[in-house]
Design a protein around this motif. Sequence first.
Motif, PDB file in Angstrom:
ATOM      1  N   ARG A  16      -8.213 -13.415 -12.804  1.00  0.00           N
ATOM      2  CA  ARG A  16      -7.429 -12.232 -12.450  1.00  0.00           C
ATOM      3  C   ARG A  16      -6.292 -12.550 -11.497  1.00  0.00           C
ATOM      4  O   ARG A  16      -6.265 -13.601 -10.872  1.00  0.00           O
ATOM      5  CB  ARG A  16      -8.375 -11.250 -11.792  1.00  0.00           C
ATOM      6  CG  ARG A  16      -8.979 -11.776 -10.464  1.00  0.00           C
ATOM      7  CD  ARG A  16      -8.390 -11.184  -9.219  1.00  0.00           C
ATOM      8  NE  ARG A  16      -8.479  -9.768  -9.095  1.00  0.00           N
ATOM      9  CZ  ARG A  16      -9.586  -9.117  -8.697  1.00  0.00           C
ATOM     10  NH1 ARG A  16     -10.666  -9.779  -8.370  1.00  0.00           N
ATOM     11  NH2 ARG A  16      -9.570  -7.816  -8.595  1.00  0.00           N
ATOM     12  N   GLY A  77     -13.930  -7.403 -10.089  1.00  0.00           N
ATOM     13  CA  GLY A  77     -13.840  -6.012  -9.633  1.00  0.00           C
ATOM     14  C   GLY A  77     -12.379  -5.675  -9.367  1.00  0.00           C
ATOM     15  O   GLY A  77     -11.688  -6.433  -8.680  1.00  0.00           O
ATOM     16  N   GLU A 270       2.407  -4.316  -1.656  1.00  0.00           N
ATOM     17  CA  GLU A 270       1.369  -5.187  -2.201  1.00  0.00           C
ATOM     18  C   GLU A 270       2.019  -6.207  -3.120  1.00  0.00           C
ATOM     19  O   GLU A 270       3.104  -5.975  -3.660  1.00  0.00           O
ATOM     20  CB  GLU A 270       0.235  -4.398  -2.860  1.00  0.00           C
ATOM     21  CG  GLU A 270       0.533  -3.748  -4.176  1.00  0.00           C
ATOM     22  CD  GLU A 270      -0.746  -3.207  -4.833  1.00  0.00           C
ATOM     23  OE1 GLU A 270      -1.751  -2.949  -4.152  1.00  0.00           O
ATOM     24  OE2 GLU A 270      -0.713  -3.032  -6.064  1.00  0.00           O
TER      25      GLU A 270
HETATM   26  C1  CHO Z   1      -8.644  -4.034  -3.402  1.00  0.00           C
HETATM   27  C2  CHO Z   1      -9.168  -5.100  -4.355  1.00  0.00           C
HETATM   28  C3  CHO Z   1      -8.718  -4.742  -5.752  1.00  0.00           C
HETATM   29  C4  CHO Z   1      -7.291  -5.103  -5.961  1.00  0.00           C
HETATM   30  C5  CHO Z   1      -6.455  -3.907  -6.151  1.00  0.00           C
HETATM   31  O1  CHO Z   1      -6.464  -3.309  -7.198  1.00  0.00           O
HETATM   32  N1  CHO Z   1      -5.734  -3.576  -5.051  1.00  0.00           N
HETATM   33  C6  CHO Z   1      -4.578  -2.769  -4.926  1.00  0.00           C
HETATM   34  C7  CHO Z   1      -4.749  -1.265  -4.883  1.00  0.00           C
HETATM   35  O2  CHO Z   1      -5.111  -0.689  -3.847  1.00  0.00           O
HETATM   36  O3  CHO Z   1      -4.504  -0.639  -5.910  1.00  0.00           O
HETATM   37  C8  CHO Z   1     -10.694  -5.215  -4.327  1.00  0.00           C
HETATM   38  C9  CHO Z   1     -11.177  -6.262  -5.357  1.00  0.00           C
HETATM   39  C10 CHO Z   1     -12.482  -6.826  -4.777  1.00  0.00           C
HETATM   40  C11 CHO Z   1     -12.755  -5.969  -3.556  1.00  0.00           C
HETATM   41  C12 CHO Z   1     -13.682  -6.532  -2.480  1.00  0.00           C
HETATM   42  C13 CHO Z   1     -15.031  -6.938  -3.083  1.00  0.00           C
HETATM   43  O4  CHO Z   1     -15.583  -5.893  -3.862  1.00  0.00           O
HETATM   44  C14 CHO Z   1     -16.021  -7.369  -2.003  1.00  0.00           C
HETATM   45  C15 CHO Z   1     -16.148  -6.380  -0.824  1.00  0.00           C
HETATM   46  C16 CHO Z   1     -16.984  -5.160  -1.186  1.00  0.00           C
HETATM   47  C17 CHO Z   1     -17.138  -4.194  -0.009  1.00  0.00           C
HETATM   48  O5  CHO Z   1     -17.858  -3.081  -0.422  1.00  0.00           O
HETATM   49  C18 CHO Z   1     -15.787  -3.767   0.483  1.00  0.00           C
HETATM   50  C19 CHO Z   1     -14.962  -4.969   0.891  1.00  0.00           C
HETATM   51  C20 CHO Z   1     -14.789  -6.009  -0.238  1.00  0.00           C
HETATM   52  C21 CHO Z   1     -14.203  -7.251   0.428  1.00  0.00           C
HETATM   53  C22 CHO Z   1     -13.860  -5.481  -1.357  1.00  0.00           C
HETATM   54  C23 CHO Z   1     -12.481  -5.056  -0.806  1.00  0.00           C
HETATM   55  C24 CHO Z   1     -11.545  -4.587  -1.925  1.00  0.00           C
HETATM   56  C25 CHO Z   1     -11.354  -5.659  -3.022  1.00  0.00           C
HETATM   57  C26 CHO Z   1     -10.642  -6.862  -2.429  1.00  0.00           C
END
Ligand code: CHO
Length: 325
Positions: A16, A77, A270
């Motif tokens: 991804r 995810g 972003e």
């Molecule tokens: C936000 C991103 C997805 C990417 C995206 O679509 N972002 C842009 C947007 O806001 O549209 C997701 C993908 C995996 C996610 C992480 C993973 O699921 C692991 C972890 C899970 C916890 O419940 C929250 C923090 C944490 C660390 C998550 C934070 C948000 C992440 C980093």
Amino acid sequence: MCTSIIYTAGDSYFGRNLDLEVNLGQEVVITPRNKTLEFREMPNLKHHYAIIGISIVRDDYPLYFDGVNEKGVGMAGLNFDGPSHYFPIQEGKDNIASFELVPYILAAASSVVEAKKLLSNANIANLNFSDKLQAAPLHWIIADKTGASVTVESTAKGLNIYDNPVGVLANNPEFPRQLLNLSNYRSVSPASSANVFAPGVDLPIYGRGLGTHFLPGGMDSESRFVKATFTKMHAPIGASEVENITNYFHILQSVEQQKGLDEVAPDTFEYTIYSDGSNLKKGIFYYKTYENSQINAVDMHKEDLEASKLITYPIQNEQVINQQN
Ligand SMILES: C[C@H](CCC(=O)NCC(=O)O)[C@H]1CC[C@H]2[C@@H]3[C@H](O)C[C@@H]4C[C@H](O)CC[C@]4(C)[C@H]3CC[C@]12C
């Protein structure tokens, strides 16, 4: 936003783009077979398939953003803010927290079919990892080395598992709508099309690439879903691992978010923090970052997969220019 793909070219490559405005300090993390995986409501797993992917580690727990296992199953995810809905714990169900879902599937599934079985009685429970790390609203793509993939969405209607005929996932709206939207692009083609618009009128083919004139190029999720699908569907098949991983990254780069183009808060943008992809058969994990265009690789089979502690690799984020004179 994010985009995930599976590209099959002999072997299958899955991974991804992670698009976000902040770097969360993620690393490449290998969970070897004997690292106990704890789940809030499900039995702990003392022995399981080994996993490699991008994760942050908190309290010795791998919070995977995406990963693949040694059997050639991959999972990612992606943000699904809005439609996403997680439920209270339900008696008689397999209650899995959203942050547990990637390790839960990759620990035990050796194919998409097995992943579907593991999810057949699942309830995505609305549990937070901690007060600081609250559940993120996600949906998921699961793919395997045969090239098959499914989309997993937990919405107010319940848990939906959709066959994914294009092997691509972006963000909102819900997956069936993303798929239907592809119909709007039926006429987009690598070749310049015949003039069915105004037969009899001279509409010259004034330049190359006219067949893709209406291919979307926005940073938004619908545009990325269409563009990644089109690029993937027409991607060449290489004759070597290097050619194929190069092709793979070109597909993901077709939907890269460059800095400055997607403003998510005043003066906050972003961008594609990293792009990764694994050879699902060989267990080799490749990645690039926004700052580092070089392809980096970590081969899970070069580690002791029988170990019981997490193995981490820092992300190489420095651009190294090959000075030729
Ligand atoms: C936000 C991103 C997805 C990417 C995206 O679509 N972002 C842009 C947007 O806001 O549209 C997701 C993908 C995996 C996610 C992480 C993973 O699921 C692991 C972890 C899970 C916890 O419940 C929250 C923090 C944490 C660390 C998550 C934070 C948000 C992440 C980093």
